[in-house]
Design a protein around this motif. Structure first.
Motif, PDB file in Angstrom:
ATOM      1  N   THR A 342       0.926  -1.124   0.013  1.00 24.38           N
ATOM      2  CA  THR A 342      -0.074  -0.008   0.005  1.00 24.38           C
ATOM      3  C   THR A 342       0.729   1.141   0.272  1.00 24.38           C
ATOM      4  OG1 THR A 342      -1.799   1.124   1.165  1.00 24.38           O
ATOM      5  CG2 THR A 342      -0.151   0.179   2.640  1.00 24.38           C
ATOM      6  N   SER A 343       0.589   2.186  -0.569  1.00 25.17           N
ATOM      7  CA  SER A 343       1.134   3.669  -0.706  1.00 25.17           C
ATOM      8  C   SER A 343       0.590   4.773   0.154  1.00 25.17           C
ATOM      9  CB  SER A 343       1.317   3.843  -2.301  1.00 25.17           C
ATOM     10  OG  SER A 343       2.051   5.254  -2.240  1.00 25.17           O
ATOM     11  N   GLU A 344       1.297   5.333   0.947  1.00 21.10           N
ATOM     12  CA  GLU A 344       0.777   6.210   1.493  1.00 21.10           C
ATOM     13  C   GLU A 344       1.136   7.577   0.840  1.00 21.10           C
ATOM     14  OE1 GLU A 344      -1.375   6.347   4.223  1.00 21.10           O
ATOM     15  OE2 GLU A 344      -1.116   4.016   4.025  1.00 21.10           O
ATOM     16  N   ASP A 345       0.493   8.820   0.943  1.00 26.06           N
ATOM     17  CA  ASP A 345       0.485   9.882   0.161  1.00 26.06           C
ATOM     18  C   ASP A 345       0.489  11.221   1.277  1.00 26.06           C
ATOM     19  OD1 ASP A 345       0.779  11.719  -1.863  1.00 26.06           O
ATOM     20  OD2 ASP A 345      -1.535  11.878  -1.786  1.00 26.06           O
ATOM     21  N   LEU A 346       1.231  11.286   2.164  1.00 22.48           N
ATOM     22  CA  LEU A 346       1.136  12.204   3.355  1.00 22.48           C
ATOM     23  C   LEU A 346       1.876  13.402   2.615  1.00 22.48           C
ATOM     24  CD1 LEU A 346       2.092   9.874   6.233  1.00 22.48           C
ATOM     25  CD2 LEU A 346      -0.239  10.386   5.419  1.00 22.48           C
ATOM     26  N   VAL A 347       1.232  14.687   3.242  1.00 27.68           N
ATOM     27  CA  VAL A 347       1.804  16.051   3.002  1.00 27.68           C
ATOM     28  C   VAL A 347       1.846  16.718   4.290  1.00 27.68           C
ATOM     29  CG1 VAL A 347      -0.494  16.825   2.522  1.00 27.68           C
ATOM     30  CG2 VAL A 347       1.681  17.829   1.393  1.00 27.68           C
ATOM     31  N   VAL A 348       2.979  17.435   4.565  1.00 27.48           N
ATOM     32  CA  VAL A 348       3.175  18.276   5.788  1.00 27.48           C
ATOM     33  C   VAL A 348       3.722  19.477   5.064  1.00 27.48           C
ATOM     34  CG1 VAL A 348       3.400  16.171   7.296  1.00 27.48           C
ATOM     35  CG2 VAL A 348       5.447  17.292   6.343  1.00 27.48           C
ATOM     36  N   PHE A 372       9.518   1.461   2.553  1.00 30.09           N
ATOM     37  CA  PHE A 372      10.443   2.252   1.672  1.00 30.09           C
ATOM     38  C   PHE A 372       9.814   3.888   1.629  1.00 30.09           C
ATOM     39  CE2 PHE A 372      12.431  -1.164  -1.031  1.00 30.09           C
ATOM     40  CZ  PHE A 372      11.840  -2.258  -0.425  1.00 30.09           C
ATOM     41  N   CYS A 373      10.738   4.495   1.589  1.00 27.23           N
ATOM     42  CA  CYS A 373      10.384   6.188   1.770  1.00 27.23           C
ATOM     43  C   CYS A 373      10.773   7.056   0.448  1.00 27.23           C
ATOM     44  CB  CYS A 373      10.840   6.797   3.105  1.00 27.23           C
ATOM     45  SG  CYS A 373      10.109   8.645   3.081  1.00 27.23           S
ATOM     46  N   LEU A 374       9.805   7.732  -0.024  1.00 26.94           N
ATOM     47  CA  LEU A 374      10.075   8.678  -1.416  1.00 26.94           C
ATOM     48  C   LEU A 374       9.345   9.839  -1.055  1.00 26.94           C
ATOM     49  CD1 LEU A 374      11.254   8.137  -4.143  1.00 26.94           C
ATOM     50  CD2 LEU A 374       8.616   7.717  -5.032  1.00 26.94           C
ATOM     51  N   ALA A 375       9.838  11.253  -1.409  1.00 23.96           N
ATOM     52  CA  ALA A 375       9.336  12.195  -1.231  1.00 23.96           C
ATOM     53  C   ALA A 375       9.283  13.286  -2.446  1.00 23.96           C
ATOM     54  CB  ALA A 375       9.752  12.918   0.035  1.00 23.96           C
ATOM     55  N   HIS A 376       8.287  13.993  -2.633  1.00 20.43           N
ATOM     56  CA  HIS A 376       8.392  15.155  -3.283  1.00 20.43           C
ATOM     57  C   HIS A 376       8.847  16.116  -2.185  1.00 20.43           C
ATOM     58  CE1 HIS A 376       6.838  13.017  -6.813  1.00 20.43           C
ATOM     59  NE2 HIS A 376       5.706  12.840  -6.085  1.00 20.43           N
ATOM     60  N   ALA A 377      10.273  16.211  -1.928  1.00 24.13           N
ATOM     61  CA  ALA A 377      10.547  16.924  -0.695  1.00 24.13           C
ATOM     62  C   ALA A 377      10.293  18.322  -0.616  1.00 24.13           C
ATOM     63  CB  ALA A 377      11.856  16.557  -0.248  1.00 24.13           C
ATOM     64  N   GLY A 378      10.431  18.634  -1.732  1.00 21.04           N
ATOM     65  CA  GLY A 378      10.364  20.558  -1.960  1.00 21.04           C
ATOM     66  C   GLY A 378       8.927  20.822  -1.865  1.00 21.04           C
ATOM     67  N   ASP A 379       7.842  19.977  -1.740  1.00 18.78           N
ATOM     68  CA  ASP A 379       6.714  20.544  -1.546  1.00 18.78           C
ATOM     69  C   ASP A 379       5.956  19.735  -0.218  1.00 18.78           C
ATOM     70  OD1 ASP A 379       5.649  17.984  -2.472  1.00 18.78           O
ATOM     71  OD2 ASP A 379       5.397  19.238  -4.727  1.00 18.78           O
ATOM     72  N   ASN A 381       5.522  16.575   0.319  1.00 18.24           N
ATOM     73  CA  ASN A 381       4.723  15.248   0.041  1.00 18.24           C
ATOM     74  C   ASN A 381       5.543  14.229   0.019  1.00 18.24           C
ATOM     75  OD1 ASN A 381       2.926  14.234  -2.780  1.00 18.24           O
ATOM     76  ND2 ASN A 381       2.643  13.741  -0.953  1.00 18.24           N
ATOM     77  N   LEU A 382       5.196  13.256   1.064  1.00 15.91           N
ATOM     78  CA  LEU A 382       5.967  12.126   1.156  1.00 15.91           C
ATOM     79  C   LEU A 382       5.295  10.728   0.971  1.00 15.91           C
ATOM     80  CD1 LEU A 382       6.303  10.993   4.713  1.00 15.91           C
ATOM     81  CD2 LEU A 382       6.037  13.567   4.387  1.00 15.91           C
ATOM     82  N   GLY A 420      -1.503  14.187  -0.452  1.00 13.18           N
ATOM     83  CA  GLY A 420      -0.680  15.562  -1.323  1.00 13.18           C
ATOM     84  C   GLY A 420      -1.150  15.399  -2.717  1.00 13.18           C
ATOM     85  N   GLU A 421      -1.349  14.268  -3.560  1.00 10.34           N
ATOM     86  CA  GLU A 421      -1.581  14.294  -4.743  1.00 10.34           C
ATOM     87  C   GLU A 421      -2.418  13.070  -5.343  1.00 10.34           C
ATOM     88  OE1 GLU A 421       2.392  14.483  -6.631  1.00 10.34           O
ATOM     89  OE2 GLU A 421       2.885  12.370  -5.648  1.00 10.34           O
TER      90      GLU A 421
END
Length: 466
Positions: A342-348, A372-379, A381-382, A420-421
């Motif tokens: 499952t993929s989480e789409d959290l945003v802070v 596993f952790c991936l992030a659009h870190a600049g906005d 969104n992880l 986040g998206e």
């Protein structure tokens, strides 16, 4: 709970009269294809009773009118690349495919906009704009396969959102079929407008619950002639995640800032058959800088390198195509380890991204699944890709729920949100009810009831059909 009628032979005949017999599908093997999206979670699968492929907006409108007449739900579907079960027909009924509506209707180079139908692939929009020396800045990671209608429905994010914003920021106007079957044209190609409610933005991101977007006028911007991508490699998670706030404060205005933990570095490198620096222990930050002036690019790159080194980067190198290949293959690479995930789409808030990643990675070590952790870190969104390992289905669901309970409370405590998206879809419906402010939730339900009193469009998504 909302009750719907089954799709009868009479309904099928009515749909055939609108789009033609060829474009109404009822064969079981065809219906089975549309029971899921990319989330791949069998517990969310629902098979439609009929699949319909309209050719234009007027046919979409007639289909929606038929759905209201016979009390049958309609689930709009683009390319099915959602990972939130947004295209899953929760109450069965009609799946409405947008893929035949795939024309690019106009490219206005002087006005810098493009008019497209909802079934156009995002990458085709990007490539056509680029051929004109322009940029369509919407850039979800699935751009080579997703359709623009799905991007609009979910307010898709992606790699360029740091600088250009999400999909909603790339739109002047939309044509939409409302839940009653009427056709509305919302928005206009204007730089500003304070004329009434901003209804186009209400529909964008509503995940097909408030209307079916059939056409869009997209903003284009000048294409920056100078660009450089940098890979900053860290061997410490804290230092890698702490880089982001420093980049933002420096005023570099990056196009993208992507983070990959070492689990993703290794799995995506193996999947891509590539080896990049510090494969064994590296955490990656990929930063893109674009400018209209070569000297400005040189200046920003010097500042970027200095910031990365000050934050403890082990290596700072140019990110070539190999780096982006590894980045694009991240999610696909995890399927080698487990088909159940499952993929989480959290945003802070961006200033909280470092704390959030470190805290939740540490929390995840208490469980038996693999994270596993991936992030659009600049906005801010992880994405946590959580893989089922050697555990029973019951234990998997139990531990997943326990982790989410901790993670969601923590994220909301930071001022963040569930998505986040990717959107809420069917997958996060219960959590939306649990964590959303009750006043805000009731306002959304009031809007849905007012626009769609029969609860026909995409029921079971975002808010419950109660």
């Amino acid at each position: 709970m909302k009750q719907y009628n089954p799709v009868t032979a009479e309904v099928v005949k009515a749909l055939q009269d609108v789009v033609g017999e060829k474009y109404v599908k009822t064969a079981p093997d065809v219906l089975d294809v549309y029971k899921s999206d990319e989330s791949l979670a069998p517990s969310y699968w629902r098979t439609p009773e009929v699949v319909v492929l309209p050719a234009n907006t007027e046919e979409v409108a007639e289909i929606v009118k038929i759905a209201n007449k016979y009390n049958v739900p309609v689930t709009p579907r683009s390319a099915g690349t959602s990972v939130s079960c947004g295209a899953v027909p929760v109450y069965h009924g009609i799946v409405l495919l947008m893929e035949r509506m795939n024309r690019i209707l106009e490219v206005n180079e002087e006005g810098m906009y493009m008019v497209v139908e909802a079934g156009v692939r995002t990458i085709d929009i990007q490539n056509l704009a680029k051929s004109k020396g322009l940029l369509y800045a919407g850039d979800p990671c699935s751009s080579d396969s997703c359709l623009i209608g799905g991007n609009l429905a979910t307010n898709a994010g992606g790699n360029k959102a740091v600088r250009y914003g999400t999909t909603r920021h790339q739109v002047y106007a939309i044509e939409v079929v409302l839940p009653n079957g009427k056709i509305a044209n919302l928005g206009a190609p204007l730089k500003k407008c304070s004329t009434g409610f901003c209804l186009d933005q209400l529909v964008i991101g509503s995940e097909g619950t408030l209307g079916i977007i059939t056409k869009a006028t997209l903003k284009l911007v000048p294409l920056c002639p100078y660009r450089l991508d940098v890979l900053a490699v860290f061997t410490d998670l804290g230092k890698a995640t702490a880089l982001v706030p420093n980049l933002i404060k420096a005023g570099l205005n990056p196009t993208s800032v992507e983070f990959m933990d070492n689990n993703f570095v290794r799995s995506a490198s193996d999947y891509s058959d590539l080896r990049l620096p510090h494969y064994e222990d590296g955490y990656y930050d990929i930063i893109s800088i674009e400018t209209f002036n070569e000297d400005e690019l040189d200046d920003k790159m010097e500042k970027l390198a200095a910031i990365c080194e000050a934050c403890g980067a082990t290596d700072v190198v140019e990110a070539d195509d190999r780096v982006w290949t590894v980045r694009r293959n991240c999610l696909e690479s995890t399927r080698v380890f487990s088909k159940v995930a499952t993929s989480e789409d959290l945003v802070v808030p961006v200033t909280k991204i470092a704390d959030c990643i470190q805290s939740l990675v540490e929390e995840s070590k208490k469980y038996d699944f693999r994270v596993f952790c991936l992030a659009h870190a600049g906005d801010g969104n992880l994405h946590f890709q959580i893989l089922k390992c050697d555990m029973s289905d019951e234990e998997w669901e139990k531990q997943l729920e326990e982790f989410r309970d901790v993670a969601y409370k923590y994220v909301y405590g930071l001022g963040g949100r569930l998505s986040g998206e990717h959107g809420i879809g069917f997958k996060r419906l219960d959590y939306m009810e649990k964590y959303t402010d009750p006043v805000e939730l009731e306002l959304m339900k009031s809007i849905k009831r007012a626009i769609d009193p029969n609860w026909i469009l995409n029921p079971g998504k975002v808010i419950s059909a109660d």
